[in-house]
Design an enzyme around this catalytic site. Structure first.
Site, mmCIF file in Angstrom:
data_model
loop_
_atom_site.group_PDB
_atom_site.id
_atom_site.type_symbol
_atom_site.label_atom_id
_atom_site.label_comp_id
_atom_site.label_asym_id
_atom_site.label_seq_id
_atom_site.Cartn_x
_atom_site.Cartn_y
_atom_site.Cartn_z
ATOM 1 N N LYS A 52 -31.030 -28.925 -32.013
ATOM 2 C CA LYS A 52 -31.373 -27.598 -32.527
ATOM 3 C C LYS A 52 -31.245 -27.538 -34.046
ATOM 4 O O LYS A 52 -31.892 -26.728 -34.693
ATOM 5 C CB LYS A 52 -30.534 -26.547 -31.834
HETATM 6 C C1 LIG Z 1 -31.432 -26.574 -26.073
HETATM 7 C C2 LIG Z 1 -31.218 -27.912 -25.479
HETATM 8 C C3 LIG Z 1 -32.123 -28.478 -24.554
HETATM 9 C C4 LIG Z 1 -33.317 -27.727 -24.016
HETATM 10 O O1 LIG Z 1 -34.315 -27.539 -24.976
HETATM 11 P P1 LIG Z 1 -35.465 -26.435 -24.763
HETATM 12 O O2 LIG Z 1 -36.211 -26.394 -26.032
HETATM 13 O O3 LIG Z 1 -34.722 -25.138 -24.491
HETATM 14 O O4 LIG Z 1 -36.281 -26.854 -23.588
HETATM 15 C C5 LIG Z 1 -31.885 -29.770 -24.116
HETATM 16 N N1 LIG Z 1 -30.799 -30.461 -24.520
HETATM 17 C C6 LIG Z 1 -29.901 -29.953 -25.393
HETATM 18 C C7 LIG Z 1 -28.725 -30.766 -25.791
HETATM 19 C C8 LIG Z 1 -30.076 -28.667 -25.915
HETATM 20 O O5 LIG Z 1 -29.158 -28.162 -26.778
#
Ligand SMILES: *Cc1c(COP(=O)(O)O)cnc(C)c1O
Length: 464
Positions: A112
């Site tokens: 993120k």
């Molecule tokens: C947010 C997240 C996901 C999922 O990603 P999306 O964009 O919501 O599909 C997968 N793995 C981790 C570690 C995350 O923080």
């Protein structure tokens, strides 16, 4: 570039407007009016560029006139200069044709950061010189909260209020939020669970005395600018593995469908993507939707991959809109039906359009643990549980092109689950190794609008 809402009636906005708005006012999501494309020669020309310079080439058509190329370049270099690996998102080879794309070298150890570091700078840039302010309010069960806080800590014109369920996030996750002591960061532990925290946030957005007075804004993955920033690493990885001369497949651990939708955008822009694998845990609404057209929510089961424990994937609406002929009225009707009954069928156009590019897989706890052990024993790589879900799906895929698994979190973020599966306890990387010595600051409040609304009103600055 102009941005439309998937539900057809919200105002059309430019990049700056879509970034600051987040969700569209008709309840839809902003999406570019048309997909820009890169020619084969332009994709070949990305070879050898740094991550930040690749980002400028891929994002400039979406940004349009909102920033000059020099301004965009400056923001990209600042955002990605904070990553601990010189490649920003390095590739690691696991096997003859199996690769990991490590997206966790940012400040808070999850993918993120790739989008939120840039989003924080976009917010600051677009607010500078105006008398507007932004008050970001969010609820987090883990990764988004720390990434958003790190991205806006100390930035001009922005306050952030992050709600987490008291006692229900891991110590590492809580400390990554509560040890950020910048005066514009406000952590609130809610006496309740994540659903109560999220419901409170929704209620605040629907309360004009708060939402209008303080210009409340969201940073979850409904924000277009986040998705746009994630398109970059698909290009970056594919070019290093031989694109545009070679086709590449990607396997993506999926929750809200933001990360894998960015792969779809890369494909629409001309990147030769062979397959996109949507890998889910046992919370498999997307696997059911893509394999049988049945998009219906069940109850969320808690797993070792909390960032994928979802009932509804907000970004899926963007895909359905694009595949369904971009008809805002039809999309609004389809989503209204879903919101009433908790279930809907994909149309033929949506199902057939998706099947040409997407595969899906539901991976349970046993297969997740197997994938973690395989990576450890076979390739010497300790991977986190979310990554393991996607690696398990990647290994089952039958294609004869390179397969890239998106590694979305550092294994140290989920040390207990990693240790259970592999016997290895990953240690925190040096740059946050003192996390448990740092001072924490947060308040604990009851899960009521009265208490939380009063706290926000007291600590936020009204917008002009
Ligand atoms: C947010 C997240 C996901 C999922 O990603 P999306 O964009 O919501 O599909 C997968 N793995 C981790 C570690 C995350 O923080």
């Amino acid at each position: 570039m102009r941005y439309l809402s998937t539900r057809g009636t919200a105002p059309v906005l430019d990049f700056r407007g879509a970034t600051l708005a987040g969700l569209a006012s008709d309840g839809g999501l902003y999406i570019p009016e048309a997909w820009p494309t890169l020619t084969e020669a332009e994709i070949a020309g990305l070879a050898g560029l740094s991550y930040a310079d690749t980002a400028v080439r891929v994002m400039q058509p979406f940004v349009g006139d909102a920033l000059t190329p020099e301004e965009l370049s400056d923001l990209c270099h600042r955002a990605y200069g904070r990553f601990s690996h010189a490649a920003v998102t390095p590739l690691v080879q696991l096997d003859h044709d199996q690769w990991l794309l490590e997206l966790f070298h940012g400040p808070t150890l999850a993918f993120k950061d790739v989008a939120l570091q840039l989003l924080g700078l976009f917010f600051e840039r677009f607010l500078t010189g105006t008398d507007k302010r932004l008050t970001i309010v969010g609820a987090t069960s883990g990764d988004t909260g720390s990434a958003a806080i790190d991205a806006v800590a100390g930035r001009e014109g922005i306050d952030i209020f992050m709600l987490h369920p008291a006692g229900r996030v891991s110590d590492v996750q809580r400390r990554q939020m509560t040890t950020v002591l910048a005066p514009n960061v406000h952590n609130i532990a809610i006496e309740g669970d994540f659903d109560q925290a999220q419901a409170l946030v929704k209620t605040m957005f629907a309360t004009p005395a708060l939402a209008d007075r303080f210009a409340l804004s969201a940073v979850n993955s409904i924000n277009w600018a986040r998705l746009m920033a994630q398109v970059v690493y698909y290009f970056y990885a594919a070019v290093r593995l031989g694109a545009p001369g070679r086709r590449i497949a990607f396997s993506v651990p999926t929750g809200n469908f933001g990360d894998v939708f960015a792969g779809y955008v890369a494909h629409r822009m001309g990147l030769p993507v062979e397959r996109l694998v949507v890998a889910t845990n046992v919370n498999d609404i997307l696997h059911r939707a893509l394999s049988s057209g049945d998009y219906s929510k069940g109850t969320v089961e808690q797993t070792a991959t909390p960032s994928m424990d979802i009932q509804v994937s907000s970004n899926f609406e963007r895909l359905l809109f694009d595949l369904g002929g971009r008809d805002g009225a039809a999309m609004a009707a389809q989503m209204a039906g879903f919101e009433r009954s908790g279930a809907m069928r994909l149309t033929n156009a949506q199902s057939q359009g998706a099947s040409g590019l997407f595969s899906s897989a539901r991976v349970d706890a046993d297969d997740m643990a197997l994938a973690m052990r395989w990576a450890c024993e076979h390739a010497g790589q300790v991977i986190d549980p979310h990554t393991a879900i996607a690696l398990s799906a990647a290994r089952a895929l039958e294609v004869d092109v390179p397969v890239v698994t998106l590694a979305t979190a550092h294994p140290a973020k989920f040390r207990d689950a990693v240790e259970r599966a592999t016997g290895v306890r990953p240690s925190l990387p040096g740059r946050i190794g003192d996390l448990f010595e740092r001072e924490e600051r947060y308040v604990t409040l009851p899960a009521t609008l009265d208490a939380v609304g009063a706290y926000v009103a007291q600590h936020a600055t009204p917008s002009a």
